[in-house]
Enzyme design. Structure first.
Site, PDB file in Angstrom:
ATOM      1  N   ASP A 215     -11.654 -10.005   5.423  1.00  0.00           N
ATOM      2  CA  ASP A 215     -12.973 -10.001   4.759  1.00  0.00           C
ATOM      3  C   ASP A 215     -13.461 -11.442   4.579  1.00  0.00           C
ATOM      4  O   ASP A 215     -14.639 -11.749   4.782  1.00  0.00           O
ATOM      5  CB  ASP A 215     -12.912  -9.323   3.376  1.00  0.00           C
ATOM      6  CG  ASP A 215     -13.198  -7.818   3.424  1.00  0.00           C
ATOM      7  OD1 ASP A 215     -12.849  -7.173   4.438  1.00  0.00           O
ATOM      8  OD2 ASP A 215     -13.761  -7.282   2.455  1.00  0.00           O
TER       9      ASP A 215
ATOM     10  N   LYS B  76       4.078 -15.168   1.402  1.00  0.00           N
ATOM     11  CA  LYS B  76       4.191 -15.805   0.083  1.00  0.00           C
ATOM     12  C   LYS B  76       5.695 -15.980  -0.175  1.00  0.00           C
ATOM     13  O   LYS B  76       6.251 -15.515  -1.173  1.00  0.00           O
ATOM     14  CB  LYS B  76       3.494 -14.917  -0.964  1.00  0.00           C
ATOM     15  CG  LYS B  76       3.359 -15.529  -2.332  1.00  0.00           C
ATOM     16  CD  LYS B  76       2.303 -16.610  -2.450  1.00  0.00           C
ATOM     17  CE  LYS B  76       2.353 -17.264  -3.815  1.00  0.00           C
ATOM     18  NZ  LYS B  76       1.461 -18.422  -3.951  1.00  0.00           N
TER      19      LYS B  76
ATOM     20  N   ASP C 292      -2.040 -18.287  -0.110  1.00  0.00           N
ATOM     21  CA  ASP C 292      -3.061 -18.973  -0.920  1.00  0.00           C
ATOM     22  C   ASP C 292      -3.624 -20.172  -0.166  1.00  0.00           C
ATOM     23  O   ASP C 292      -4.837 -20.387  -0.110  1.00  0.00           O
ATOM     24  CB  ASP C 292      -2.507 -19.367  -2.310  1.00  0.00           C
ATOM     25  CG  ASP C 292      -1.127 -20.007  -2.272  1.00  0.00           C
ATOM     26  OD1 ASP C 292      -0.491 -20.050  -1.192  1.00  0.00           O
ATOM     27  OD2 ASP C 292      -0.657 -20.470  -3.336  1.00  0.00           O
TER      28      ASP C 292
ATOM     29  N   TYR D   2       0.818  -1.206   0.000  1.00  0.00           N
ATOM     30  CA  TYR D   2       0.000   0.000   0.000  1.00  0.00           C
ATOM     31  C   TYR D   2       0.860   1.267   0.000  1.00  0.00           C
ATOM     32  O   TYR D   2       0.393   2.326  -0.405  1.00  0.00           O
ATOM     33  CB  TYR D   2      -0.886   0.068   1.251  1.00  0.00           C
ATOM     34  CG  TYR D   2      -2.120  -0.804   1.240  1.00  0.00           C
ATOM     35  CD1 TYR D   2      -2.115  -2.082   0.705  1.00  0.00           C
ATOM     36  CD2 TYR D   2      -3.303  -0.328   1.793  1.00  0.00           C
ATOM     37  CE1 TYR D   2      -3.242  -2.870   0.723  1.00  0.00           C
ATOM     38  CE2 TYR D   2      -4.441  -1.107   1.820  1.00  0.00           C
ATOM     39  CZ  TYR D   2      -4.404  -2.383   1.283  1.00  0.00           C
ATOM     40  OH  TYR D   2      -5.541  -3.152   1.312  1.00  0.00           O
TER      41      TYR D   2
ATOM     42  N   ASP E   8      -5.891  -7.640   4.816  1.00  0.00           N
ATOM     43  CA  ASP E   8      -7.098  -6.997   4.295  1.00  0.00           C
ATOM     44  C   ASP E   8      -8.007  -8.057   3.678  1.00  0.00           C
ATOM     45  O   ASP E   8      -9.204  -8.141   3.983  1.00  0.00           O
ATOM     46  CB  ASP E   8      -6.684  -5.957   3.239  1.00  0.00           C
ATOM     47  CG  ASP E   8      -7.879  -5.254   2.628  1.00  0.00           C
ATOM     48  OD1 ASP E   8      -8.783  -4.863   3.385  1.00  0.00           O
ATOM     49  OD2 ASP E   8      -7.916  -5.098   1.393  1.00  0.00           O
TER      50      ASP E   8
HETATM   51  C1  LIG Z   1     -10.317   1.351   1.853  1.00  0.00           C
HETATM   52  C2  LIG Z   1      -9.032   0.591   1.991  1.00  0.00           C
HETATM   53  C3  LIG Z   1      -7.881   1.520   1.879  1.00  0.00           C
HETATM   54  C4  LIG Z   1      -8.960  -0.206   3.296  1.00  0.00           C
HETATM   55  C5  LIG Z   1      -7.716  -1.085   3.325  1.00  0.00           C
HETATM   56  O1  LIG Z   1      -7.450  -1.803   2.357  1.00  0.00           O
HETATM   57  O2  LIG Z   1      -7.035  -1.054   4.338  1.00  0.00           O
HETATM   58  C6  LIG Z   1     -10.148  -1.115   3.600  1.00  0.00           C
HETATM   59  O3  LIG Z   1     -10.279  -2.147   2.676  1.00  0.00           O
HETATM   60  C7  LIG Z   1     -10.008  -1.672   4.990  1.00  0.00           C
HETATM   61  O4  LIG Z   1      -9.996  -2.892   5.138  1.00  0.00           O
HETATM   62  O5  LIG Z   1      -9.949  -0.874   5.952  1.00  0.00           O
HETATM   63 MG   LIG Z   2     -10.604  -4.037   3.548  1.00  0.00          MG
END
Ligand SMILES: CC(C)[C@H](C(=O)O)[C@@H](O)C(=O)O
Ligand SMILES: [Mg+2]
Ligand SMILES: NC(=O)c1ccc[n+]([C@@H]2O[C@H](COP(=O)([O-])OP(=O)(O)OC[C@H]3O[C@@H](n4cnc5c(N)ncnc54)[C@H](O)[C@@H]3O)[C@@H](O)[C@H]2O)c1
Length: 355
Positions: free
Chosen positions: A248, A188, A220, A142, A244
């Site tokens: 999710d 990785k 992976d 990032y 990240d």
């Molecule tokens: C919006 C984005 C920059 C952010 C990230 O990737 O950190 C989001 O996906 C999160 O998980 O807070």
């Molecule tokens: Mg996110």
């Protein structure tokens, strides 16, 4: 009476709706537990860009650094997607995290017994899942240089220094010591040089924590193992982008991304934020699940303010309200007795605390 200053950053999309519910619950719990919260709003994201021309005005950084903690909703949306990178809401958030030095993003993924049917995985696979993703937040791909794009080429660079890996690894091991004492470090390293360094440094740091078991896993495989056998994980230590994505994914073990909170901590002020985004597809409809944000407020009370009893009360109220069958739309198919709006479920949780 103790008084704490909280910076509220509502942001875009569902951000304002979910923060309002967290404030409702915080007000209920602070009056029960005998402390006072003073809120100061600050701008970030698309709304900040629209008003000031900058997705992260300096005033937001200053206010945040002068408060006891930051409660953050979410930013972003299609309206701002075509802007140059540095003007986009997401750039504001990344700069904010960097300015505050919040290098550790703690993302608990806990399956509530009350929502055991909300995952597409079998109950026996997810019952009892309690994972803490410890995600490095202000380094990696990032932030690495060089980055850029032309009409025909786009590039980013994944960089980690030894120092960045050491500090996040210590966080993960210290957290594991208070849990099941297992850290699985995700990388990785079969392909990426930066991951080879990551693996070596995490292994070195682990020598200081002989009571914690360290394993390594390729990202992976980790994505696959999370849905195959999630209970093998206690603490998952990850770089920025892997955490990240995996967090999710982990949210779907729990039933909805609208449930997962997080704490972003470092040397200065902490930022408490749901893991999800601004959900433009449901914004303004009053149907977003505010529980991730309410649970983030609980993490704020616990970690930033040391108000443990108040945090416990919120966590208990969330469980209780779910056990009584109150659900927002995202969880409506799963043993719901009553489907509630964003504001209704916030009120039910707040009322439960005040009972
Ligand atoms: C919006 C984005 C920059 C952010 C990230 O990737 O950190 C989001 O996906 C999160 O998980 O807070
Ligand atoms: Mg996110
Ligand atoms: N920390 C943040 O502010 C943050 C995090 C992730 C994404 N974003 C931004 O948010 C915008 C939308 O991104 P996205 O759609 O990929 O991810 P998202 O997390 O906003 O939404 C993904 C899906 O989950 C649903 N969802 C999310 N939160 C929910 C909640 N509380 N209750 C019920 N359903 C919920 C949404 O309706 C959508 O269908 C983008 O601009 C993105 O950059 C911001």
């Amino acid at each position: 009476m103790k008084n704490y200053k909280i910076t509220l950053i509502k942001g875009d999309g569902i951000g304002p709706e979910i923060i309002d519910e967290a404030v409702k619950v915080l007000d209920a719990v602070s009056s029960c537990c005998g402390f006072n919260l003073t809120y100061d709003e600050a701008l970030m994201g698309g709304i900040a860009y629209d008003i000031t021309g900058d997705p992260l005005p300096q005033e937001t950084i200053t206010k945040s650094l002068n408060s006891d903690a930051v409660l953050f909703g979410a930013i972003g949306g299609e309206k701002w997607d075509a802007l140059p990178r540095e003007k986009r809401p997401e750039s504001g958030l990344l700069r904010f995290r960097k300015e505050l030095g919040v290098y550790a993003n703690l993302r608990p993924a806990v399956v509530y017994d009350e929502l055991i049917n909300a995952s597409s995985l079998k109950p026996e696979i997810i019952k009892g899942v309690d994972i803490m993703v410890v995600r490095e937040l202000i380094g990696g791909i990032y932030f690495g240089e060089p980055k850029g794009r032309t009409a025909d080429k786009g590039w980013n660079t994944m960089v980690y220094t030894r120092e960045e890996i050491v500090r996040i690894a210590h966080q993960a091991f210290r957290i594991a010591q208070k849990r099941e004492k297992r850290v699985c470090s995700i990388d990785k390293a079969n392909v990426l040089d930066v991951s080879q360094l990551w693996r070596d440094v995490v292994t070195e740091v682990s020598a200081e924590y002989p009571d914690v078991e360290l394993t390594h896993m390729y990202v992976d495989n980790a994505a696959m193992q999370l849905v195959l056998n999630p209970k093998q994980f206690d603490v998952m230590l990850t770089g920025n982008i892997f955490g990240d994505i995996l967090s999710d994914e982990a949210s779907m073990l729990c039933g909805s991304i609208g449930l997962l909170p997080s704490a972003s901590v470092g040397e200065k002020i902490g930022v408490y934020e749901p893991i999800h985004g601004s959900a433009p597809d449901i914004a303004g409809q009053g149907i977003a699940n505010p529980i991730a944000t309410i649970a983030s407020a609980s993490m704020m009370l616990r970690y930033a303010l040391g108000e443990i009893e108040a945090a416990d009360k919120i966590d208990y109220a969330i469980k209780k309200v779910l056990s009584e069958g109150y659900r927002t739309g995202d969880l409506a198919q799963f043993d719901a007795k009553e489907v509630c709006s964003t504001s209704e479920i916030g009120s039910i949780i707040a009322n439960y605390i005040q009972r």
